[in-house]
Design an enzyme around this catalytic site. Sequence first.
Site, PDB file in Angstrom:
ATOM      1  N   HIS A 155      -8.027  -3.934   8.963  1.00  0.00           N
ATOM      2  CA  HIS A 155      -6.995  -4.023   7.909  1.00  0.00           C
ATOM      3  C   HIS A 155      -5.690  -3.350   8.344  1.00  0.00           C
ATOM      4  O   HIS A 155      -4.926  -2.880   7.506  1.00  0.00           O
ATOM      5  CB  HIS A 155      -7.470  -3.393   6.598  1.00  0.00           C
ATOM      6  CG  HIS A 155      -8.840  -3.825   6.178  1.00  0.00           C
ATOM      7  ND1 HIS A 155      -9.068  -4.885   5.332  1.00  0.00           N
ATOM      8  CD2 HIS A 155     -10.071  -3.351   6.518  1.00  0.00           C
ATOM      9  CE1 HIS A 155     -10.385  -5.035   5.155  1.00  0.00           C
ATOM     10  NE2 HIS A 155     -11.011  -4.126   5.879  1.00  0.00           N
ATOM     11  N   LYS A 282      19.464  -0.485  20.281  1.00  0.00           N
ATOM     12  CA  LYS A 282      18.244  -1.260  20.051  1.00  0.00           C
ATOM     13  C   LYS A 282      17.609  -1.843  21.314  1.00  0.00           C
ATOM     14  O   LYS A 282      18.287  -2.322  22.199  1.00  0.00           O
ATOM     15  CB  LYS A 282      18.545  -2.432  19.098  1.00  0.00           C
ATOM     16  CG  LYS A 282      18.928  -1.993  17.709  1.00  0.00           C
ATOM     17  CD  LYS A 282      17.709  -1.779  16.836  1.00  0.00           C
ATOM     18  CE  LYS A 282      17.198  -3.104  16.396  1.00  0.00           C
ATOM     19  NZ  LYS A 282      16.028  -3.120  15.645  1.00  0.00           N
TER      20      LYS A 282
END
Length: 491
Positions: A155, A282
């Site tokens: 999960h 970035k």
Amino acid sequence: MSNILRRGRLEAAPDEEILRYTSSMEADRWIFYADIAVDLAHTVMLKEQGIIRGEDCSKILSGLLKVREEGMEKLDFSYEDIHISLESRLIDMVGEEVGGRMHSGRSRNDEVATCIRLALRDELLGLLEELFTLRKTFLALAEKHTKTLMPGFTHLQHAQPTTLAHHLSAHESALSRDFDRVLDAFSRVNLCPLGAAAFASTGFSLNRKRTQELLGFAGMLENSMDAVSSRDFLIECASVFANLMINLSRMAEELVVWSSSEFNFIELDDTYASTSSIMPQKKNPDTAELMRGKTGVATGALMSLLTICKGLPLSYNRDLQEATPNIWRSAETVRASVRVMEGMARTMKVHPDVLAAQSVTGFTTATELADTFVRETGIPFRTAHQLVGVLARDSEKPTLEKIDSIAEVVLGESLSDRGLTEKMVREALNPVSNIERRKVPGGPAPEEMQRYLGKRQADLELNEQEIATLKDSIDSAFENLLSVVEEYRKD
Ligand code: ARG
């Protein structure tokens, strides 16, 4: 010269738009060499069967080799497909009296089906080789990381500690099934439809077995109606490609997540990254994101193929022309993705310290603690599950004292009284001993992983031999075809 196909039955030439709408010339770039091979094999067989004369065969073969040398660009793109354009070029070269005999006992229907199978066969072989390399890289990485701790997830929540080797070799297992599926699909692609003609075969005494062998096919699609009308092999391959691409997209997704600041498990090599046009700091995992995105090409191709083939009556229908480009698009995307994934995985920088630290975050050792209670004190697993569940409500590290106080409430007795010691608790909470205990087949214990990886490696070597055998039989058939062509050109 006038259009060799339309000068009989038809008077009006199609206008530009209709031609663009109906032509497959652009997509037929994929089958140019295959079409020449099919023409060569068919011509050789026609001569051997006495359907055309040796001297005509010789001129046709020489013409075909010349067309091959000139390349696709020299063909007239105003024809509706490569088959008729190529035949027209041949007739330009050797004259209709000779070149006009090549298409005896043949239709574009069996011709195109044969070409697609030939070209797809090469794509599948290329893909097998690329998958082999990718699996090899995953196994090599796994070998290096049998002791590299990491958290395993369910999960996407921290679940139990495992190793990077365990995780990566899980992906390799999936890829090995993709490999097997490609190999299996190959056996149904590698069958020859040639000689089926339009669909009802022909009154010429063709030798279908001979063309099958000249083209290196393992067998023949016998029923001539089935031979020209079936495209289930395309659906099958597209499905295999889609399945593989979905496996790759799951890996790509993990690379995206793992390279985020939150995870920081890995850093992708700069080659596979992009930066932002506004945010100078970035480093984005664009290549992996695109791989996730390109999965749409493969699943889309499968959907297109299914939809195009649905409800088509036997035998050949022109709709089938729309089916073919889907397989090329998918093969191209999937093969590139396999190659790119290989490079991305091989060059990524792993952060073992982060992985090890994270391997225990979120009380991942809880299962082993519960299992220890069962083994050492004899309580049922369900009771142990409850005890550890109550412990987990508290974020502090469990101690024997704490365990005992909960056990008193839940069980009415302490686990120390049943033989649990501090050392046992400490060991259960230690991710290294946790993993060492998981030595059932397929578990992450380093010694078990070594055994498993050895077996995977052996399987991979067998697969390498399978690729070589297939390649050899195709290469030698092609060499043989060329030597027969050389011999008959002398006639
Ligand atoms: N371009 C066609 C295709 O890809 C070739 C076969 C054409 N046959 C025909 N009967 N018009 O299907």
